[in-house]
Scaffold this active site. Structure first.
Site, mmCIF file in Angstrom:
data_model
loop_
_atom_site.group_PDB
_atom_site.id
_atom_site.type_symbol
_atom_site.label_atom_id
_atom_site.label_comp_id
_atom_site.label_asym_id
_atom_site.label_seq_id
_atom_site.Cartn_x
_atom_site.Cartn_y
_atom_site.Cartn_z
ATOM 1 N N LYS A 191 0.849 -1.224 -0.016
ATOM 2 C CA LYS A 191 0.075 -0.015 -0.175
ATOM 3 C C LYS A 191 1.011 1.199 -0.030
ATOM 4 O O LYS A 191 1.105 1.695 0.875
ATOM 5 C CB LYS A 191 -1.081 0.034 1.380
ATOM 6 C CG LYS A 191 -2.347 0.961 1.255
ATOM 7 C CD LYS A 191 -2.869 0.310 0.039
ATOM 8 C CE LYS A 191 -4.195 1.475 -0.349
ATOM 9 N NZ LYS A 191 -5.195 0.887 -1.348
ATOM 10 N N SER A 389 -8.179 -0.212 -5.161
ATOM 11 C CA SER A 389 -8.403 0.078 -3.941
ATOM 12 C C SER A 389 -10.008 0.402 -3.546
ATOM 13 O O SER A 389 -10.897 -0.541 -3.918
ATOM 14 C CB SER A 389 -7.593 1.266 -3.417
ATOM 15 O OG SER A 389 -7.424 1.323 -2.084
#
Length: 591
Positions: A191, A389
């Site tokens: 991430k 996402s």
């Protein structure tokens, strides 16, 4: 004094009359433009569709009356209108070919380029021709134009072919000069979005994933150009290493990158030969604006709704005002999907997603609405340039998911990023704080100091629960175990082709493929597609343009700042963003 008042009154009266007259003329012009847009365009025999590739693509075309009025409507090209125009040109017997005029053109993503290219390839299946000309071809434009039967180049022009590069921004050290730093809570080693604010270079996991998707995009481009131009992949890579833009023009012909060198006026002669027209005859041309009003196939049968969800995912309209572009506003999208669910005329829904994500809370609300919609009628997702996402979060409950080969998707992870201004306030500006509190954590989130270890631990737990929920949503939607999803999650970004292998998507295909699939799931024999939400009317668009004071300034700043504009907008609006985010890195620049 009387003369002075007389002249002042005359001046004021003149200004008022001029304003009224200008208003009337503008209204007449807009009515004329609107009437012209509403009327159908007659296609003459032996016509050519001229696709002028100048401007920037966006997911969906947006009517702008002022742009049409002042003649600058070509600066923003809707992906939907380009593909629709190509389909109409294929089906219309009077349109014999497509002439592509290559200008300064930019796409919002590699996937959008691929979608246009596939539509052009489909056009060629009709037996019709495509010819392209450019003074200069950018790499993106050349990738599109390589599908043409003939590629013409100005004798002094160039073809830019150099490969791909990504250059992310890192603002940590710049912010430190002002006494500002960011505290981070995240789940997922891949991430990488927070690295923009918390690091000074790419982490190794981030470098790994960026290398993977960049290599994948380049491979698709190489394979496509190789097949169309009959140039080996090895040769194309060698040309890229040489930075082809500086090559001598005759060499480009020997390399088979272009077919012929000629000036603009000479191209008309080539088009006339293809149309079998005499030299003194005029070529019947149709622009992209003309094609909007060319009649296509009749809307017959049952309705398949195509709902466009593109841009950053935000909680409310207030959040969308802070975005530098189109936004997916959660409370509005949820209401729209509820209407589609209750509309008996809508038999199936295609959710067209082009989003890097955004607010985790907003993504969860849209996920719930999509799940409810799916319980009543089939839902198929068509992924555009990005569905990552939060963009993947809202996609995962669908019955079936299509992605483009170069769609950037996955990135299943969540983070929270919290600015610490205490250094700026206390050290730089000399602001002092004191405190009185009734309970242990009453001062949680104060500007006076950064989070302490215990507070960060609480934030980590909160972010962790959000990640577990996200992961479960994906597992349920994809009919897999949580453990299987964890292996491909951790915030890892995947290319569409790779996402298919790990079952994050069901097939590689276009928006048209998704519409066909939705109709099949709804068991429809005859059907037509209708786009939602409805485009704003002429008056509404004009009013929005007039009342949105930031539009002009934003446009000027984007033009002046170029690649740095998005970084500036993010810094300007960061305090108004949802603290918990499910989104891609803030600045993905592929050059």
């Amino acid at each position: 004094m009387k003369d002075f008042l007389k002249y002042v009154l005359a001046t004021v009266t003149g200004i008022i009359l001029l304003t009224v007259v200008m208003g009337i003329l503008a209204t007449i012009s807009l009515v004329g433009v609107a009437a012209s847009s509403a009327s159908s365009t007659k296609v003459e025999e032996n016509s050519v569709f001229v696709l002028n590739l100048t401007g920037v693509t966006e997911e969906r075309s947006q009517d702008d009356p002022s742009s049409l009025l002042f003649g600058d409507d070509d600066m923003s090209l809707g992906l939907d209108e380009i593909i629709d125009a190509i389909h109409k040109a294929k089906d219309n017997e009077d349109i014999k070919g497509i002439y592509i005029e290559a200008g300064v053109f930019g796409a919002d993503s590699p996937a959008s380029l691929h979608a246009i290219r596939e539509a052009l390839l489909d056009f060629k299946k009709s037996g019709k021709w495509i010819v392209t000309y450019g003074d200069n071809y950018t790499q993106s434009t050349y990738y599109l134009c390589s599908v043409a039967d003939k590629i013409f180049l100005n004798p002094q022009g160039m073809v830019d072919w150099h490969g791909l590069a990504a250059q992310p921004y890192f603002l940590k050290d710049m912010l430190a000069k002002f006494g500002v730093k960011y505290q981070l809570a995240k789940v997922g080693k891949y991430k990488s979005a927070p690295e923009t604010m918390t690091a000074d270079k790419m982490s190794e996991p981030n470098r790994e994933q960026v290398t993977a998707y960049m290599t994948g995009i380049w491979k698709v481009m190489l394979d496509d150009v190789s097949k169309s131009r009959k140039i080996s992949v090895d040769s194309l890579n060698a040309y890229a290493d040489r930075f082809l833009a500086f090559s001598e023009q005759q060499q480009l012909i020997k390399m088979k990158m272009v077919d012929k060198l000629m000036y603009t006026d000479e191209v008309k002669g080539e088009i006339k030969k293809l149309l079998k027209l005499d030299k003194d005859k005029t070529i019947n041309q149709l622009t992209l604006s003309d094609m909007k009003n060319v009649k296509g196939k009749k809307d017959e049968g049952e309705q398949v709704a195509v709902y466009y969800a593109f841009g950053e995912i935000v909680d409310s309209e207030e959040g969308s005002l802070l975005s530098s572009g189109q936004s997916i506003v959660a409370n509005k999208v949820c209401k729209d999907l509820e209407k589609l669910m209750e509309d008996e005329d809508v038999k199936a829904v295609v959710l067209r997603v082009n989003s890097p994500g955004g607010s985790a809370y907003a993504s969860e609300q849209i996920w719930h609405s999509v799940s409810q919609l799916k319980a009543k009628k089939p839902v198929v997702v068509s992924m555009g340039g990005y569905a990552a996402s939060g963009g993947y979060y809202i996609s995962c409950p669908a019955n079936y998911i299509y992605a483009e080969p170069t769609t950037i998707t996955g990135s299943i992870g969540i983070f929270g990023m919290f600015p610490d201004f205490s250094g700026l306030l206390t050290e730089k500006l000399g602001v002092k704080f004191d405190e009185v509190k009734t309970n242990k954590n009453a001062g949680f989130g104060t500007m006076a100091r950064p989070f302490n270890a215990e507070e960060l631990a609480m934030l980590d737990q909160y972010i962790g629960r959000g990640y577990e929920l996200f992961r479960k949503r994906v597992a349920d939607g994809r009919h897999q175990k949580v453990e299987a999803i964890e292996e491909v999650a951790q915030g890892r970004v995947w290319l569409g082709n790779d996402a298919l292998k790990i079952k994050l998507v069901d097939a590689i295909g276009s928006l048209d493929d998704a519409i066909v699939k939705a109709a099949k799931l709804a068991k429809l024999e005859e059907y037509h597609a209708k786009s939602y939400p409805a485009s704003a009317g002429w008056f509404e668009s004009l009013l929005d343009k007039a009342t949105n004071k930031g539009n002009y300034l934003d446009e000027q700043m984007r033009e002046a700042m170029g690649d740095y504009y998005d970084a500036f907008v993010y810094l300007k609006n960061i305090n108004h963003q949802s603290a918990i985010q499910a989104r891609l890195p803030y600045f993905i620049e592929i050059k």
